[in-house]
Design an enzyme around this catalytic site. Structure first.
Site, PDB file in Angstrom:
ATOM      1  N   ASP A  31     -73.723 -10.021  22.827  1.00 17.60           N
ATOM      2  CA  ASP A  31     -72.267  -9.943  22.720  1.00 17.60           C
ATOM      3  C   ASP A  31     -71.702 -11.341  22.912  1.00 17.60           C
ATOM      4  OD1 ASP A  31     -69.428  -9.249  23.271  1.00 17.60           O
ATOM      5  OD2 ASP A  31     -70.186  -7.203  23.497  1.00 17.60           O
ATOM      6  N   SER A  34     -65.998 -11.967  22.874  1.00 18.40           N
ATOM      7  CA  SER A  34     -64.704 -12.341  22.292  1.00 18.40           C
ATOM      8  C   SER A  34     -63.676 -11.219  22.463  1.00 18.40           C
ATOM      9  CB  SER A  34     -64.858 -12.698  20.812  1.00 18.40           C
ATOM     10  OG  SER A  34     -65.372 -11.597  20.089  1.00 18.40           O
ATOM     11  N   SER A 124     -67.083   3.966  10.472  1.00 18.82           N
ATOM     12  CA  SER A 124     -65.779   4.513  10.839  1.00 18.82           C
ATOM     13  C   SER A 124     -65.297   5.482   9.777  1.00 18.82           C
ATOM     14  CB  SER A 124     -64.782   3.354  10.952  1.00 18.82           C
ATOM     15  OG  SER A 124     -63.454   3.821  10.941  1.00 18.82           O
ATOM     16  N   TYR A 148     -60.248  -4.554   6.880  1.00 21.73           N
ATOM     17  CA  TYR A 148     -61.145  -3.981   7.897  1.00 21.73           C
ATOM     18  C   TYR A 148     -61.920  -2.803   7.316  1.00 21.73           C
ATOM     19  CZ  TYR A 148     -62.475  -0.704  11.527  1.00 21.73           C
ATOM     20  OH  TYR A 148     -63.170   0.210  12.260  1.00 21.73           O
ATOM     21  N   LYS A 152     -66.219  -2.134   6.522  1.00 17.35           N
ATOM     22  CA  LYS A 152     -67.090  -1.007   6.917  1.00 17.35           C
ATOM     23  C   LYS A 152     -67.701  -0.373   5.669  1.00 17.35           C
ATOM     24  CE  LYS A 152     -66.600  -1.284  11.377  1.00 17.35           C
ATOM     25  NZ  LYS A 152     -67.737  -1.655  12.236  1.00 17.35           N
ATOM     26  N   TYR A 176     -67.177   7.136  13.004  1.00 17.55           N
ATOM     27  CA  TYR A 176     -66.389   7.602  14.146  1.00 17.55           C
ATOM     28  C   TYR A 176     -65.002   8.004  13.702  1.00 17.55           C
ATOM     29  CZ  TYR A 176     -69.511   4.108  16.374  1.00 17.55           C
ATOM     30  OH  TYR A 176     -70.547   3.323  16.768  1.00 17.55           O
ATOM     31  N   PHE A 177     -64.483   9.040  14.307  1.00 18.17           N
ATOM     32  CA  PHE A 177     -63.074   9.364  14.150  1.00 18.17           C
ATOM     33  C   PHE A 177     -62.298   8.567  15.209  1.00 18.17           C
ATOM     34  CE2 PHE A 177     -62.637  11.936  10.416  1.00 18.17           C
ATOM     35  CZ  PHE A 177     -63.960  11.927  10.012  1.00 18.17           C
ATOM     36  N   ASN A 197     -53.246  -1.673  19.825  1.00 11.85           N
ATOM     37  CA  ASN A 197     -52.945  -1.175  18.473  1.00 11.85           C
ATOM     38  C   ASN A 197     -53.026   0.335  18.426  1.00 11.85           C
ATOM     39  OD1 ASN A 197     -52.793  -3.680  16.955  1.00 11.85           O
ATOM     40  ND2 ASN A 197     -54.945  -3.918  17.482  1.00 11.85           N
ATOM     41  N   ASN A 198     -53.836   0.902  19.294  1.00  9.26           N
ATOM     42  CA  ASN A 198     -54.175   2.323  19.179  1.00  9.26           C
ATOM     43  C   ASN A 198     -53.368   3.171  20.150  1.00  9.26           C
ATOM     44  OD1 ASN A 198     -57.187   0.848  18.635  1.00  9.26           O
ATOM     45  ND2 ASN A 198     -56.358   2.224  17.094  1.00  9.26           N
ATOM     46  N   GLY A 296     -49.709   2.195   5.758  1.00  6.82           N
ATOM     47  CA  GLY A 296     -51.096   2.617   5.552  1.00  6.82           C
ATOM     48  C   GLY A 296     -51.513   3.867   6.307  1.00  6.82           C
TER      49      GLY A 296
HETATM   50  N1  UFG Z   1     -49.526   5.785  16.755  1.00  3.94           N
HETATM   51  C1  UFG Z   1     -48.232   5.771  17.224  1.00  3.94           C
HETATM   52  N2  UFG Z   1     -47.853   4.748  18.056  1.00  3.94           N
HETATM   53  C2  UFG Z   1     -48.717   3.762  18.433  1.00  3.94           C
HETATM   54  C3  UFG Z   1     -50.039   3.779  17.941  1.00  3.94           C
HETATM   55  C4  UFG Z   1     -50.411   4.815  17.098  1.00  3.94           C
HETATM   56  O1  UFG Z   1     -47.417   6.642  16.911  1.00  3.94           O
HETATM   57  O2  UFG Z   1     -48.307   2.845  19.175  1.00  3.94           O
HETATM   58  C5  UFG Z   1     -49.955   6.908  15.908  1.00  3.94           C
HETATM   59  C6  UFG Z   1     -50.434   6.497  14.519  1.00  3.94           C
HETATM   60  O3  UFG Z   1     -49.350   6.417  13.613  1.00  3.94           O
HETATM   61  C7  UFG Z   1     -51.425   7.607  14.206  1.00  3.94           C
HETATM   62  C8  UFG Z   1     -52.017   7.964  15.568  1.00  3.94           C
HETATM   63  O4  UFG Z   1     -51.079   7.506  16.518  1.00  3.94           O
HETATM   64  O5  UFG Z   1     -50.741   8.745  13.710  1.00  3.94           O
HETATM   65  C9  UFG Z   1     -53.355   7.294  15.851  1.00  3.94           C
HETATM   66  O6  UFG Z   1     -53.243   5.894  15.647  1.00  3.94           O
HETATM   67  P1  UFG Z   1     -54.394   4.890  16.105  1.00  3.94           P
HETATM   68  O7  UFG Z   1     -53.918   3.503  15.773  1.00  3.94           O
HETATM   69  O8  UFG Z   1     -54.786   5.161  17.506  1.00  3.94           O
HETATM   70  O9  UFG Z   1     -55.619   5.323  15.201  1.00  3.94           O
HETATM   71  P2  UFG Z   1     -55.757   5.328  13.600  1.00  3.94           P
HETATM   72  O10 UFG Z   1     -56.126   6.715  13.240  1.00  3.94           O
HETATM   73  O11 UFG Z   1     -54.615   4.720  12.924  1.00  3.94           O
HETATM   74  O12 UFG Z   1     -56.932   4.277  13.419  1.00  3.94           O
HETATM   75  C10 UFG Z   1     -58.222   4.603  13.708  1.00  3.94           C
HETATM   76  C11 UFG Z   1     -59.000   3.367  14.124  1.00  3.94           C
HETATM   77  C12 UFG Z   1     -59.106   2.384  13.000  1.00  3.94           C
HETATM   78  C13 UFG Z   1     -59.563   3.064  11.749  1.00  3.94           C
HETATM   79  C14 UFG Z   1     -58.705   4.265  11.433  1.00  3.94           C
HETATM   80  C15 UFG Z   1     -59.172   5.034  10.244  1.00  3.94           C
HETATM   81  O13 UFG Z   1     -58.378   2.737  15.207  1.00  3.94           O
HETATM   82  O14 UFG Z   1     -60.041   1.417  13.345  1.00  3.94           O
HETATM   83  O15 UFG Z   1     -58.742   5.144  12.555  1.00  3.94           O
HETATM   84  O16 UFG Z   1     -60.454   5.509  10.485  1.00  3.94           O
HETATM   85  F1  UFG Z   1     -59.487   2.206  10.696  1.00  3.94           F
END
Ligand code: UFG
Length: 341
Positions: A31, A34, A124, A148, A152, A176-177, A197-198, A296
């Site tokens: 690792d 980073s 993913s 991204y 994958k 992964y979901f 972000n998530n 997206g």
């Molecule tokens: N969401 C919010 N507010 C936030 C963050 C997320 O409302 O601050 C919502 C999103 O719109 C979505 C849900 O919560 O409806 C989940 O969002 P995440 O960002 O947690 O997860 P995603 O499903 O968008 O993304 C995940 C992975 C990515 C991958 C994607 C598709 O994090 O790496 O699934 O497989 F690309």
């Protein structure tokens, strides 16, 4: 087995190392730290009752990757090391392709050189692109909607081609979901750098008082309550999925070739359902405001996990409440993540 885990100090990697050690495997982690912490690995050692060796190597450094493989002499590799922020990948595509695709090429070359051809790859559900037919099976059409996602998609293709070229390769492509939750000890968990972000890490930081409110990205989707629906999976279930996949593809009777398996629960939860579950688990209120959709984002995404059940003997066992309770134990015990706790 002697197993090299790239990205083993990160969120999913660290939880997987715990499960591999619990199965009696020997683990070396590669690792570059980073987006990970040496402290995470120290705690993995605490949980497992033995220390884990860390090789501080960047997967884009071909010579260093080869030297690491020559030193560690693994019988199998679990490959997590990659960049994973969708928005950042749009800004810095070259860096994403170099690290995610190029890093995997370096690893494959080094593995071949030391005669190790058993690989579990961190893919993913993003490889299903903008698919709308749910649930997603491994045979659903593939695509991507951002750099991204393409990394994958492309890495899976590289690994399928490598496996087709030489029958000694065994490759698991694990799709992964939405991984969430933390180890039940509360000692390791997700520790994003900067603004999460998530969804679940963001909610957890609101609940613990680091952020004021959650922004819900859209409440006008075609879903029961209008918010996005995803297949959240407990990170310990996910880690167990890696152990099951490794068992399937390793040893003299291991399945050869490249095979994809979805790792999800098969159940979708909306943003509002996740917020409600987290409020119950934490006893804290999570204020929200609704904003426009994020570019997206699809309305709904969830897995058909039948192939992993039938072929790996694996199913996700932990529900949304347990995911939130374990996240809260980690977040409340480590409000600043690994930094100051
Ligand atoms: N969401 C919010 N507010 C936030 C963050 C997320 O409302 O601050 C919502 C999103 O719109 C979505 C849900 O919560 O409806 C989940 O969002 P995440 O960002 O947690 O997860 P995603 O499903 O968008 O993304 C995940 C992975 C990515 C991958 C994607 C598709 O994090 O790496 O699934 O497989 F690309």
């Amino acid at each position: 087995m002697q197993i090299l885990v790239t990205g083993g100090a990160g969120y999913i990697g660290s939880h997987t190392v715990v499960e591999l050690l619990a199965q009696g495997h020997e683990v070396v982690v590669l690792d570059d730290l980073s987006n990970a912490s040496a402290e995470a690995l120290r705690r993995v050692g605490e949980i497992a009752g033995r220390e884990v060796e860390l090789l501080e190597v960047d997967v884009t450094d071909e010579a260093a990757v080869l030297a690491a493989l020559e030193g560690a002499r693994p019988e199998a590799v679990v490959h997590f090391a990659a960049l994973k922020a969708v928005g950042e990948s749009v800004e810095q595509p070259e860096r994403y392709y170099r690290t995610n695709v190029g890093g995997t090429l370096n690893l494959v070359r080094a593995m071949d050189a030391v005669g190790c051809r058993t690989l579990v790859f961190s893919s993913s559900a993003t490889v299903y692109g903008a698919a709308t037919q749910m649930p997603l099976t491994e045979d659903s059409p593939l695509g991507a909607t951002n750099p991204y996602g393409w990394t994958k998609f492309m890495t899976e293709q590289v690994l399928r081609d490598v496996a087709a070229s030489d029958e000694r390769w065994s490759v698991a492509l694990l799709r992964y979901f939405n991984p969430v939750g933390a180890h039940p000890s509360g000692r390791i968990g997700e520790d994003p750098r900067g603004v999460p972000n998530n969804l679940v890490p963001f909610i957890a930081q609101v609940a613990v008082g680091r952020r004021e409110q959650l922004t819900v990205f859209g409440d006008d989707f075609d879903t029961p309550d209008g918010t996005g629906v995803r297949d959240y999976i407990h990170v310990v279930d996910l880690a167990e999925g890696h152990v099951a996949a490794l068992a399937k593809i390793s040893g003299p009777d291991g399945v050869r070739g490249a095979h994809a398996w979805n790792l999800g629960t098969g159940t979708g939860s909306s943003v509002r359902q996740v917020v409600a579950a987290f409020e119950r688990a934490s006893g804290r209120e999570v204020p929200v405001r609704v904003a426009p959709r994020r570019a997206g984002d699809v309305a709904t995404s969830y897995a058909d996990p039948a192939r992993a059940r039938d072929e790996l003997g694996w199913t996700a066992r932990r529900g949304l409440d347990e995911m939130c309770e374990d996240t809260w134990r980690w977040q409340s015990g480590n409000p600043q993540g690994y930094a100051t706790s």
